[in-house]
Design an enzyme around this catalytic site. Structure first.
Site, PDB file in Angstrom:
ATOM      1  CE1 TYR A  65      -3.574   2.495   0.010  1.00 52.38           C
ATOM      2  CE2 TYR A  65      -2.463   3.445   1.908  1.00 52.38           C
ATOM      3  CZ  TYR A  65      -3.408   3.532   0.907  1.00 52.38           C
ATOM      4  OH  TYR A  65      -4.180   4.653   0.774  1.00 52.38           O
ATOM      5  CD  GLN A  93     -11.173   3.229  -1.046  1.00 47.43           C
ATOM      6  OE1 GLN A  93     -11.347   3.312   0.169  1.00 47.43           O
ATOM      7  NE2 GLN A  93     -11.121   4.298  -1.828  1.00 47.43           N
ATOM      8  CG  ASN A 118      -5.606   7.387   6.551  1.00 42.68           C
ATOM      9  OD1 ASN A 118      -5.933   6.222   6.727  1.00 42.68           O
ATOM     10  ND2 ASN A 118      -6.202   8.160   5.669  1.00 42.68           N
ATOM     11  CB  SER A 178       7.786  10.343  11.703  1.00 42.11           C
ATOM     12  OG  SER A 178       9.182  10.109  11.688  1.00 42.11           O
ATOM     13  CD  GLU A 234       9.633   6.151  12.143  1.00 38.68           C
ATOM     14  OE1 GLU A 234       9.366   5.763  10.993  1.00 38.68           O
ATOM     15  OE2 GLU A 234       9.172   7.204  12.627  1.00 38.68           O
ATOM     16  CG  HIS A 235      13.795   7.814  12.522  1.00 37.67           C
ATOM     17  ND1 HIS A 235      12.561   8.427  12.392  1.00 37.67           N
ATOM     18  CD2 HIS A 235      13.954   7.054  11.411  1.00 37.67           C
ATOM     19  CE1 HIS A 235      12.002   8.061  11.258  1.00 37.67           C
ATOM     20  NE2 HIS A 235      12.820   7.221  10.644  1.00 37.67           N
ATOM     21  CG  ASP A 292      13.669   9.178   6.292  1.00 37.13           C
ATOM     22  OD1 ASP A 292      13.499   8.155   6.972  1.00 37.13           O
ATOM     23  OD2 ASP A 292      13.311  10.315   6.665  1.00 37.13           O
ATOM     24  CG  HIS A 335      -2.923 -36.713  20.413  1.00 36.40           C
ATOM     25  ND1 HIS A 335      -4.246 -36.457  20.228  1.00 36.40           N
ATOM     26  CD2 HIS A 335      -2.247 -35.691  19.839  1.00 36.40           C
ATOM     27  CE1 HIS A 335      -4.381 -35.313  19.580  1.00 36.40           C
ATOM     28  NE2 HIS A 335      -3.172 -34.833  19.319  1.00 36.40           N
TER      29      HIS A 335
END
Length: 442
Positions: A139, A201, A224, A247, A337-338, A371, A430
Site C-alpha cells: 500500500y 477499500q 492513515n 514519525s 522509530e529513529h 530515509d 494421540h
C-alpha cells in the site's frame, strides 16, 4: 519545544504527552457524514467499507475511490503497462537515476540480510525450510505528497526475498492518474501490477480479492488511521507488516555535537507530520540552547514550516540530563522509530541501545539519508513498538515450515515419553497413534 532538566522530569513528560491518535479533524468528520449520510467513528467507517468491498468487489472499490478520493467514475482500477512506461517521460531524468541508485543500495543491504535470514537446518530428524510468500501487496499512500521512496523500501526487500508476485494499490488523483514518480519507482522495483485504490477499500481489495485485484498473502505499507484500523481488523485473514503511527525522532547529543546539525535533524523529523514526535536529549546545556536557537532561525525556511511548527510545539521536547548513560536510558524508554547519536563516538554506544527502529551512528549518519538511500528499509516500528518488533526486511516476506522426519529407532526412543504425556492430558487417541508406531517395530 518544551525544555526540562533531569531524567525524572523527562520521564514525567513521557507519561503525560498527548496520544498520537487524536480526535478526527472537523473536515474529516464532515466528509464522513457527507459520504455515509451520518456521523461514524473510524471503526464504523472501516467496518462499512470492508463489508461493501467483500460483497461487491470492484464496484465497491470504484465507488469509494469516487466518493473519498474524487476519482472519476469509469476509471479502470488497473494501471496499464503502457501507463507505467509513459510515466518515465513525466519524471525528471535525474530523479529516475536517483531512484535506481536507491534501489541498488536497498537491494545490496537486503541481499546481505537474506544470507542470515534464509537458513534451513536439520537435526535429530527435524528441521525447517524457509520459503518466500507467493504474493505480497504494497500500500503506497499519498496523492498531494508522493512517496516513491516508500515503494522502493517495501518492494525491493520483497523482491530480494523471492516473493512470487508483487502488487501495489495506491490512491489516484482526482483526474484518475497516479503520480508518475510512484509508477516509475514501482517499475524500477519490479512490481508486476498496480491498481488505483486508496484507503480502506485498497486494504480490503488486497485482503479479500476482487474481480480485478488479486488476493495477497500479506499487506505492507504505512497509511492513515483508517488504513491502520483496516489492517488491524483484517489481521489473521491476511498478514500485515505492522501498524504504523506518526514519525518519531530522538537525538542524543553530547558536548561534541554541532548544534546546527542537531537543529536540522529536529526540523527534518518535525516536517513529517503535525503529530510527529521530536526529542533532543542533551548532556550539555550550551548544545541544547544553541540547537533550539538554530531551530527558531531555520524553521521558516521549510516548505512545510506550519507542519513542523505544530509538531515541535505540540510534541517536541528538549531534555538536559547528566550524562550519556542517562540519555540512552531515556531513549530506551521511548523506543523510538529513529535514534540519532550525535556523540563523540557513536559506534561505541550502540551496545547500550536496547530499543530503536534504526540507530544513526555519528553526526554524518543523517536520519534523512536513511530515509532515502542508506540501505535499510525506512519502514520502521513506531509508537514504542520497537520494544518487540523490527524494521521491515526480507524476513517479512519469508515464512518457515517446520518438518519432522523421525526414524523407527527415534520413534521407539521418544514414543513412550510422548505417549505418557498424551495420556496425562486425556488425549488417548494421540497416545494410541504414538504407540502404534513404536510397537509395530517391536
Amino acid at each position: 519545544m518544551r525544555v526540562v532538566r533531569g531524567l525524572e522530569a523527562a520521564r514525567a513528560w513521557l507519561r503525560q504527552r498527548p496520544p498520537a491518535e487524536e480526535d478526527l479533524p472537523p473536515s474529516v468528520r464532515k466528509r464522513i457524514a457527507a459520504v455515509f449520510g451520518e456521523e461514524l467513528t473510524v471503526e464504523q467507517v472501516v467496518e462499512r467499507v470492508l463489508a461493501d468491498v467483500r460483497r461487491d468487489g470492484d464496484r465497491a472499490v470504484a465507488r469509494y475511490n469516487a466518493l473519498l478520493d474524487g476519482v472519476p467514475e469509469g476509471t479502470p482500477l488497473a494501471v496499464s503497462p503502457e501507463e507505467l512506461e509513459a510515466a518515465y517521460a513525466q519524471v525528471e531524468p535525474g530523479l529516475v537515476d536517483a531512484l535506481r541508485l536507491v534501489r541498488q543500495r536497498v537491494e545490496d543491504y537486503h541481499r546481505r540480510q537474506l544470507e542470515h535470514a534464509q537458513r534451513p537446518f536439520r537435526a535429530d530428524g527435524c528441521g525447517q525450510v524457509v520459503r518466500p510468500l507467493e504474493r505480497a501487496g504494497i500500500y503506497a499512500p499519498g496523492t498531494a505528497v508522493v512517496y516513491p521512496s516508500t515503494v522502493l523500501m517495501i518492494a525491493v526487500p520483497a523482491r530480494v526475498a523471492g516473493v512470487g508476485e508483487l502488487v501495489m494499490c495506491t490512491p489516484a488523483r482526482p483526474d484518475g492518474s497516479v503520480a508518475p514518480a510512484k509508477l516509475v519507482a514501482a517499475h524500477i522495483a519490479g512490481v508486476e501490477r498496480v491498481y488505483r485504490a486508496g484507503g480502506v477499500q485498497a486494504i480490503a481489495a488486497m485482503a479479500y480479492g476482487t474481480e480485478t485485484v488479486p488476493r495477497v498473502d500479506k499487506i505492507c505499507g504505512p497509511g492513515n488511521v483508517f488504513v491502520a484500523t483496516a489492517k488491524r481488523r483484517l489481521f489473521g485473514q491476511v498478514g500485515i507488516d505492522g501498524l504504523f503511527g506518526p514519525s518519531e525522532t530522538v537525538i542524543v547529543a553530547d558536548d561534541s555535537a554541532d548544534p546546527s546539525l542537531v537543529a536540522i535533524d529536529l526540523l527534518a523529523g518535525a516536517e513529517h507530520d503535525e503529530l510527529a514526535t521530536c526529542v533532543l536529549i542533551a548532556t550539555d546545556s550550551t548544545v541544547a540552547e544553541e540547537a533550539l536557537e538554530e531551530v527558531g532561525m531555520r524553521l521558516d525556511s521549510l516548505a512545510r514550516r506550519d507542519v513542523a511548527r505544530a509538531s515541535l510545539e505540540g510534541r517536541g521536547l528538549v531534555a538536559v540530563v547528566a550524562n550519556v548513560e542517562e540519555a540512552l536510558e531515556l531513549a530506551n524508554d521511548l523506543a523510538p522509530e529513529h535514534l540519532c547519536l550525535h556523540l563523540r563516538d557513536g559506534t561505541t554506544w550502540l551496545e547500550k541501545v536496547r530499543h530503536a527502529g534504526c540507530v544513526f551512528l555519528g553526526p554524518d549518519s543523517a536520519e534523512s539519508l536513511g530515509d532515502y538511500a542508506a540501505g535499510p528499509s525506512h519502514v520502521l516500528p513506531t509508537g514504542g513498538s520497537a520494544r518487540f518488533s523490527s524494521p521491515l526486511g526480507v524476513w517479512d516476506f519469508l515464512k518457515v515450515t517446520a518438518y519432522v522426519g523421525i526414524s523407527a529407532e527415534e520413534a521407539a526412543r521418544l514414543g513412550p515419553a510422548a505417549a505418557r504425556v498424551a495420556r496425562a492430558e486425556g488425549l488417548t487417541g494421540h497416545a494410541l497413534a504414538i504407540e502404534a508406531r513404536y510397537r509395530r517395530h517391536g
